[in-house]
Motif scaffolding. Structure first.
Motif, short mmCIF file in Angstrom:
data_model
loop_
_atom_site.label_atom_id
_atom_site.label_comp_id
_atom_site.label_asym_id
_atom_site.label_seq_id
_atom_site.Cartn_x
_atom_site.Cartn_y
_atom_site.Cartn_z
N TRP A 1 0.87 -1.18 0.00
CA TRP A 1 0.00 0.00 0.00
C TRP A 1 0.90 1.22 0.00
CZ3 TRP A 1 -3.26 1.51 4.94
CH2 TRP A 1 -3.84 2.76 4.73
N LYS B 1 1.26 4.28 0.77
CA LYS B 1 0.57 5.26 1.60
C LYS B 1 1.01 6.67 1.25
CE LYS B 1 -1.23 4.64 6.21
NZ LYS B 1 -1.02 4.13 7.56
N LEU C 1 -8.87 -3.36 -0.55
CA LEU C 1 -7.48 -2.90 -0.44
C LEU C 1 -7.45 -1.41 -0.73
CD1 LEU C 1 -5.59 -5.67 -2.48
CD2 LEU C 1 -5.69 -5.46 0.00
N HIS C 2 -6.49 -0.68 -0.10
CA HIS C 2 -6.37 0.74 -0.37
C HIS C 2 -5.72 1.01 -1.71
CE1 HIS C 2 -7.00 1.12 3.99
NE2 HIS C 2 -7.50 2.28 3.66
N ASP C 3 -4.92 0.04 -2.20
CA ASP C 3 -4.06 0.33 -3.34
C ASP C 3 -3.84 -0.93 -4.18
OD1 ASP C 3 -2.22 1.52 -4.99
OD2 ASP C 3 -0.60 1.58 -3.51
N CYS D 1 -0.65 -1.19 -6.59
CA CYS D 1 0.75 -1.31 -6.16
C CYS D 1 1.30 -2.65 -6.64
CB CYS D 1 0.85 -1.22 -4.64
SG CYS D 1 2.53 -1.40 -4.04
N GLU E 1 -3.04 -6.26 3.47
CA GLU E 1 -2.15 -5.26 2.88
C GLU E 1 -1.23 -4.70 3.96
OE1 GLU E 1 -4.52 -2.07 1.34
OE2 GLU E 1 -5.46 -1.66 3.27
#
Ligand code: UDP
Ligand code: MG
Length: 316
Positions: A126, A128, A156-158, A161, A197
């Protein structure tokens, strides 16, 4: 060096397309981080048809460095194809995927592997604190991520990636196509994977240029439709096809009743009757074909789930 030629603990897969300035730099950073980690490893660099000298560099490096294996594509087939070829060649218990542009940091490999060993099948990085252009990359990527999460049910945030860790046996089961490398977690979720993640470092690109622009977002969304269809209907193909079986059967029966009505109330119009008979046969045959498709689909899925039981055994 901790490297063993057979069955390493870690396999690192990296795709390259015109990254001549990055390829050797990344290798040295990788080697440093991996030697310090102290587990056996192999590194698979895949050249996706570069035209800038990346290939020659890779050929030379493969001779020089033993843990480095190199795959060279004749033409540019895309990042997903390059990653798929790399994954297929892996032998490691754990497979790590990352970009070749030095935006991912090899020092995150131990972090992501340790997270995987807490009992997960997939750990996704991730970014960030992502170091990319805001309007061209970060915003479209955020929107695409929101859509992907809601559609695929993998939170998932990302998802974009590239730095990710996978259980090797699980990863080697799936096939990738289109822009599917970003849906690997979703595809693995269908195989029953536990996914999590972890925040990872991200650096701005120092050498070379990004190979993508905003049009990628549209392609990603197109692939998403396919994924959605797969995720929704794959578990129950018989149910999915049975709707069509029923529809065609009902249509055929209506047409058949129409024939009977015509026959019972002469005078009969032969061309009209002809059309109705053809229609009835066609619809009933179609209905039967859909039923067969559903049954074949069920066989395939059942066969697949036997593999999943085997995988559970592997996990214990
Ligand atoms: N890449 C590839 N084939 C392509 C496009 C990209 O192998 O057709 C590689 C590229 O060399 C890099 C990784 O995929 O190692 C990610 O590409 P890029 O850095 O351009 O994407 P971004 O980070 O901008 O999303
Ligand atoms: Mg990049």
């Amino acid at each position: 060096m901790k490297h063993k030629p057979q069955k390493p603990y870690l396999s690192i897969v990296v795709p390259f397309y015109n990254e001549v300035e990055n390829v050797e730099r990344l290798w040295h950073k990788l080697r440093e981080a991996l030697d310090e980690f102290g587990r056996s490893y192999e590194v698979i660099f895949v050249d996706d048809g570069s035209k800038d000298g990346t290939r020659d560099k890779l050929r030379k490096m493969a001779k020089e460095f033993a843990p480095l294996r190199v795959i060279l594509f004749r033409a540019n087939f895309g990042q997903s194809a390059a990653m798929a070829a790399g994954f297929e060649a892996t032998r490691g218990e754990i497979v790590i995927a990352m970009d070749g542009d030095m935006q991912n940091d090899p020092r995150d490999i131990p972090v992501i592997v340790n997270k995987l060993n807490e009992g997960y099948d997939v750990v996704s990085g991730w970014r960030k604190n992502r170091k990319d252009k805001l309007v061209a990359r970060k915003i479209p990527s955020k929107i695409a991520n929101k859509i992907i999460c809601s559609v695929t049910d993998v939170k998932l945030h990302d998802t974009g990636c590239s730095l990710k860790a996978f259980r090797g046996d699980l990863l080697r089961k799936i096939s990738l196509y289109g822009e599917f490398h970003r849906f690997i977690p979703a595809l693995l979720r269908m195989e029953g994977a536990d996914i999590t993640e972890i925040p990872v470092r991200h650096h701005a690109r120092k050498f070379g240029t990004s190979k993508y622009n905003i049009t990628r977002t549209f392609r990603v969304i197109m692939d998403l439709t396919t994924i959605r269809l797969l995720m929704k209907h794959l578990p129950n193909p018989l149910g999915f096809f049975f709707n069509f079986t029923l529809l065609a059967a009902i249509g055929g029966t209506i047409s058949f009743v129409a024939i009977l009505t015509k026959l019972l109330s002469p005078p009969v119009n032969p061309p009209e009757l002809n059309v109705l008979v053809t229609l009835t046969v066609l619809l009933w045959a179609t209905s039967f074909q859909f039923l067969c498709l559903g049954l074949v689909g069920k066989l395939v899925v059942d066969h697949g789930s036997r593999k999943i039981i085997h995988l559970e055994h592997f996990k214990n």
